[in-house]
Motif scaffolding. Structure first.
Motif, short mmCIF file in Angstrom:
data_model
loop_
_atom_site.label_atom_id
_atom_site.label_comp_id
_atom_site.label_asym_id
_atom_site.label_seq_id
_atom_site.Cartn_x
_atom_site.Cartn_y
_atom_site.Cartn_z
N LYS A 99 42.33 28.58 42.88
CA LYS A 99 43.28 29.51 42.26
C LYS A 99 43.75 28.98 40.91
O LYS A 99 43.89 29.69 39.94
CB LYS A 99 44.48 29.71 43.20
N GLU A 100 43.96 27.64 40.88
CA GLU A 100 44.53 27.05 39.68
C GLU A 100 43.50 26.79 38.59
O GLU A 100 43.75 27.03 37.41
CB GLU A 100 45.21 25.71 40.06
N ARG B 121 42.87 35.15 40.75
CA ARG B 121 44.06 35.93 41.15
C ARG B 121 43.64 37.15 41.95
O ARG B 121 44.25 37.51 42.95
CB ARG B 121 44.83 36.39 39.91
N GLU B 122 42.55 37.77 41.48
CA GLU B 122 42.07 38.98 42.13
C GLU B 122 41.49 38.68 43.51
O GLU B 122 41.90 39.24 44.52
CB GLU B 122 40.99 39.60 41.26
N VAL C 252 44.10 36.50 45.84
CA VAL C 252 45.41 37.08 46.12
C VAL C 252 45.29 38.54 46.57
O VAL C 252 45.90 38.96 47.55
CB VAL C 252 46.35 36.97 44.89
N ASN C 253 44.49 39.31 45.85
CA ASN C 253 44.35 40.72 46.20
C ASN C 253 42.89 41.12 46.40
O ASN C 253 42.34 41.90 45.64
CB ASN C 253 44.93 41.61 45.09
#
Lengths: 229, 243
Positions: free
Chosen positions: B200-201, B221-222, B225-226
């Protein structure tokens, strides 16, 4: 009575020493031949054994099969019979060898089978991951072998290799059967002509011990060292 | 830089990769995530020629990857690999491990290679371990040596095959921080990992692989996370240990 036994002992000891001094030069000559046969066949069996082990672990089916067949054939035939074959049968197809040559080559070939198993065990003990890592830094097969696999395989193989060396030293006495004038044959010849069996064979046995004991201690030390590492 | 088109690979009857296409551009950090057995590691191993492949094509800066040609040596000296189990050479010291490739493969001058080797060890925080043997190091230290060994080849890209999966939890951080530094310096990295926080980072892009196909790809992020796909969501739920 007591003094009589003492007297007999002294006489026996004196005779023993007299005979020993007389036989020693001949037996030393024999020991020299023993060492020569051992060294020659050690060198031959080491290189040949490494060659078989490399074929066996090559992952090329034909080569691996050839090596396995050879090694198993040799391991399945007594050394004595192999020596007879080289010394008595090869001349029939035009290959004349002296007794020393036949003995050294015969022992060398016989022991190459045992050596190859020792090397193979060492090579196969190396973790595949290391070999892959070596490949991924661009090493050729040659470099992988010489830089990564063999240096470690030799260390693993060293104690059993030393054991084979001790066996080889003793098995060199088998070449007496094809008239190689090494220690055991010289002992037998002296014994046959002088009937001093006890003196001669005791000296012969001590001769072998003097040669093999240092090797035995060396191997024991190596084993200890590699158990720690 | 690395481009893969329609890659197929089977181990016997087991088809591990079923048509993978992906592109890694210069300076990019691409993380591949997915359940075990999904073929993540196999992709890396194909790029480096540790495995052959059945169909499709892999190119590294235009060079076709074929493990049966001499060309593979060129690929390997330009694309390094870091393994889950470190795979250091146990009979050589830390420094010798690092300079092995430069000296024996690239035939660099030993003195020069040694100087650079020591710098690399400093970079991964192991300057004082140069003369130690691998078995005297912790897992995290060994993996950092392995990274230094990869860097010593001055590669265009590094492939990381689950670099922290064999480590005790408290040692994961030190390895990830070295990798983070590399990413910041612009190293092209293709990372197979289970470290979602790291992905993620640090990742520019994340690929979710399942059953030998790319299920979903996009910015971390996509994807993390989503995610749009149910399979991705299921997987993330399982690895994040949340309901």
């Amino acid at each position: 009575m007591g003094s009589q036994i003492g007297f007999v002992t002294v006489v026996l000891m004196a005779t023993f020493w007299n005979d020993a001094v007389e036989f020693a030069p001949i037996l030393l000559k024999g020991a020299e031949v023993t060492v020569m046969v051992t060294i020659t066949s050690l060198i031959l069996s080491t290189f040949l054994g490494l060659f078989w082990a490399l074929l066996r672990t090559s992952h090329i089916r034909v080569l691996s099969w050839i090596s396995a067949t050879f090694v198993n054939t040799i391991r399945g035939i007594p050394i004595l019979v192999q020596l007879f074959y080289i010394y008595f049968v090869l001349p029939e197809i035009g290959i004349q060898l002296t007794a020393f040559q036949a003995g050294s080559i015969g022992l060398g070939i016989a022991y190459s089978a045992y050596m190859s198993e020792v090397f193979r065990a060492g090579i196969e003990a190396i973790d595949v991951g290391q070999i892959e890592a070596a490949h991924t830094i661009g090493m050729t097969r040659w470099l992988v072998m010489t830089r990564v696999v063999l240096p470690q395989a030799f260390r693993i193989a060293l104690p059993p290799y030393g054991n084979n060396l001790i066996m080889l030293l003793k098995d060199s006495s088998q070449t007496s059967a094809i008239t190689v004038a090494e220690l055991s044959l010289e002992s037998k010849l002296i014994a046959a002509s002088t009937f001093k069996n006890t003196t001669v064979f005791t000296m012969g046995a001590i001769g072998y011990l003097i040669m093999s004991l240092p090797l035995i201690f060396l191997v024991a030390r190596l084993e200890k060292r590699f158990k720690r590492a | 830089m690395i481009s893969i088109t329609n890659l197929h690979k089977a181990f016997g009857a087991n088809e591990v990769l079923k048509g993978i296409s992906l592109e890694v551009t210069q300076g990019e950090v691409l993380c591949i995530i997915g359940p075990s057995g999904s073929g993540k590691s196999t992709i890396l191993r194909c790029i480096n020629g540790l495995e052959s492949y059945d169909k499709g094509e892999i190119r590294v800066v235009g060079h076709h990857v074929n493990r049966d040609t001499k060309q593979i040596i060129w690929i390997r000296t330009h694309v390094s690999m870091v393994f889950q189990r470190f795979n250091l050479f146990p009979h050589r010291t830390v420094l010798e491990n690092v300079i092995e490739g430069p000296v024996y493969v690239k035939k660099e001058d030993r003195t020069q290679a040694t100087i650079r080797g020591r710098e690399l060890l400093k970079q991964v925080g192991l300057a004082n371990k140069a003369d130690a043997y691998p078995n005297q190091l912790s897992g995290g230290q060994m993996q950092r040596v392995a990274i230094a060994r990869a860097l010593a080849m001055q590669p265009m890209a590094i492939l990381f095959d689950e670099p922290t999966s064999a480590l005790d939890p408290e040692l994961v951080g030190e390895v990830l921080s070295v990798m983070r530094n590399l990413a910041e310096q612009g190293m092209t990295m293709l990372v197979v990992t289970h470290e979602m926080a790291f992905a993620k980072e640090v990742a520019d892009r994340v690929i979710f692989l399942d059953g030998g196909v790319i299920v979903e790809e996009g910015p971390p992020r996509e994807i993390l996370v989503n995610p749009r796909q149910d399979r991705t969501r299921d997987f993330l739920r399982r690895v994040m240990h949340v309901k």
